[in-house]
Enzyme design. Structure first.
Site, PDB file in Angstrom:
ATOM      1  N   LYS A  38      65.652  38.219 -33.880  1.00  0.00           N
ATOM      2  CA  LYS A  38      65.196  37.542 -32.662  1.00  0.00           C
ATOM      3  C   LYS A  38      65.950  36.235 -32.463  1.00  0.00           C
ATOM      4  CE  LYS A  38      61.388  35.224 -35.093  1.00  0.00           C
ATOM      5  NZ  LYS A  38      59.925  35.032 -35.190  1.00  0.00           N
ATOM      6  N   ARG A 136      47.397  33.667 -34.970  1.00  0.00           N
ATOM      7  CA  ARG A 136      48.230  33.660 -33.770  1.00  0.00           C
ATOM      8  C   ARG A 136      47.934  34.951 -33.005  1.00  0.00           C
ATOM      9  NH1 ARG A 136      54.304  32.144 -35.680  1.00  0.00           N
ATOM     10  NH2 ARG A 136      54.156  34.351 -36.206  1.00  0.00           N
ATOM     11  N   TYR A 264      74.956   4.603 -25.255  1.00  0.00           N
ATOM     12  CA  TYR A 264      73.859   4.216 -24.367  1.00  0.00           C
ATOM     13  C   TYR A 264      72.875   3.259 -25.044  1.00  0.00           C
ATOM     14  CZ  TYR A 264      75.223   7.936 -21.120  1.00  0.00           C
ATOM     15  OH  TYR A 264      75.906   8.735 -20.233  1.00  0.00           O
ATOM     16  N   MET A 313      74.459  13.679 -24.090  1.00  0.00           N
ATOM     17  CA  MET A 313      74.319  15.080 -23.705  1.00  0.00           C
ATOM     18  C   MET A 313      75.462  15.930 -24.242  1.00  0.00           C
ATOM     19  SD  MET A 313      73.875  16.815 -19.937  1.00  0.00           S
ATOM     20  CE  MET A 313      72.313  15.991 -19.647  1.00  0.00           C
TER      21      MET A 313
END
Length: 369
Positions: A38, A136, A264, A313
């Site tokens: 997965k 769950r 930043y 980013m």
């Protein structure tokens, strides 16, 4: 000469094969082996990983969502694929692509039976999830009689496996709880299948379960993180090899005087003459802000270089003062000299979150066995 020309995640199929064989060696020879692929095979490449595991002899695959299973089918994967968290809205696609649903509630069970009967299915393979304490997904013990009645009254489905999930199999302080889960699973499965005229597969062991509770292998084990090189056990980790190595390059090197700020919010200020390198990777690629401000670092020509300032980013800055390097040189973020577990821990998180968070815009490079 630098090896990397861009940010790349190398996926080493030889390491995958090593891990598979090691985990196989820890299981009962009669037990089947389910490989969890997965989340893009834990952040790598689900198709290439699944092809290699199929070649190695895995018996089953598991994915979280239907679209992940469809992608494997469309790329030629033929072994059975268990979908761990399907939604009823995707049940028709499950049947269309010969996937096998985990039915974890009365609603999902009745919905799938209704569809299977409408489509004239007979003995369609399904999996029944039992809740033994993780709380769950799954049926509670009190719900077993109703589950049995639903299954008994239709020939549209057949139970391929009954399974549950251990909550803390890596934690020896929770050994008593884990043993209670295993015991409850044994009781619940017997309650469900004692009157069937066939024997479904039974599985509760995840990677840590395979290592720590081998007698609970039942008829199948289910491994995910271990295949990719992680065991949640410091004594076992040396026997596994991380499949992924994240690499990038130095885009630019800047020499700064004392008192200069970097990035930043001026989050880093030099205390001496410094050499700062920028790298083409940032939080949009999966290296989150938690790793900035010198909490974690990378390796440049074998030397440790801390991440300074805030992670941007698309860029991180590292302090390469005293390191012999130049623009274009390779930088190893994790893998090689730095284990991904150590990098993740430096940021206050776990290896699962780190490796599954590497975004798809990062180039994947397959390294054959």
């Amino acid at each position: 000469m630098p090896e990397a020309k861009e940010t790349v995640l190398e996926i080493n199929l030889g390491n995958l094969a090593h891990n598979y064989r090691f985990l196989r060696s820890k299981t009962d020879k009669e037990a089947k082996f389910l490989s969890v692929v997965k989340a893009h095979a834990y952040g790598s490449d689900s198709v290439e990983i699944a092809k290699k595991l199929e070649e190695l002899g895995t018996d089953y695959f598991a994915v979280a969502y239907v679209e992940e299973g469809i992608r494997l089918r469309e790329n030629g994967i033929s072994k059975p694929i268990l979908v761990l968290h399907p939604q009823p809205s995707h049940f028709e696609e499950i049947i269309e692509h010969c996937l096998e649903p985990n039915l974890y509630s009365q609603k999902t069970l009745e919905s799938f039976v209704s569809l299977a009967e409408r489509l004239n299915q007979k003995n369609y393979p399904v999996h029944i999830k039992l809740n033994t304490g993780l709380n769950r997904l799954g049926f509670d013990q009190s719900e077993i009689p109703r589950v049995f009645e639903t299954i008994k009254n239709t020939n549209s489905i057949k139970i391929a496996s009954v399974f549950s999930h251990l909550a803390a199999s890596e934690d020896w302080q929770e050994r008593e709880f884990t043993l209670s889960q295993i015991d409850l699973f044994r009781k619940m499965t017997w309650q469900l299948i004692e009157n069937l005229d066939y024997e479904p597969l039974l599985h509760i062991c995840n990677t840590s379960g395979v290592i720590n509770y081998p007698k609970a292998a039942f008829s199948m084990v289910r491994t995910g993180i271990g295949l990719y090189g992680y065991s949640n056990d410091k004594t076992i980790d040396p026997h596994l090899k991380p499949v992924g190595k994240l690499k990038t390059i130095i885009s630019q090197i800047r020499k700064l005087d004392p008192g200069a700020s970097v990035g930043y919010n001026r989050a880093f200020k030099t205390e001496k003459e410094s050499k700062i390198a920028t790298l083409p990777i940032g939080h949009a690629d999966g290296i989150n802000r938690i790793y900035g401000k010198q909490k974690a670092g990378v390796f440049v020509n074998g030397k440790y270089a801390p991440i300074v300032g805030n992670v941007c980013m698309d860029i991180i800055m590292i302090d390469v003062t005293g390191i012999d390097c130049e623009e274009g040189d390779e930088v190893i973020i994790f893998g090689g000299p730095q284990h991904p577990v150590d990098f993740a821990r430096a940021g206050g998180t776990i290896s699962y979150e780190l490796i599954t968070g590497i975004q798809r815009r990062v180039t994947r490079k397959i390294i054959p066995e």
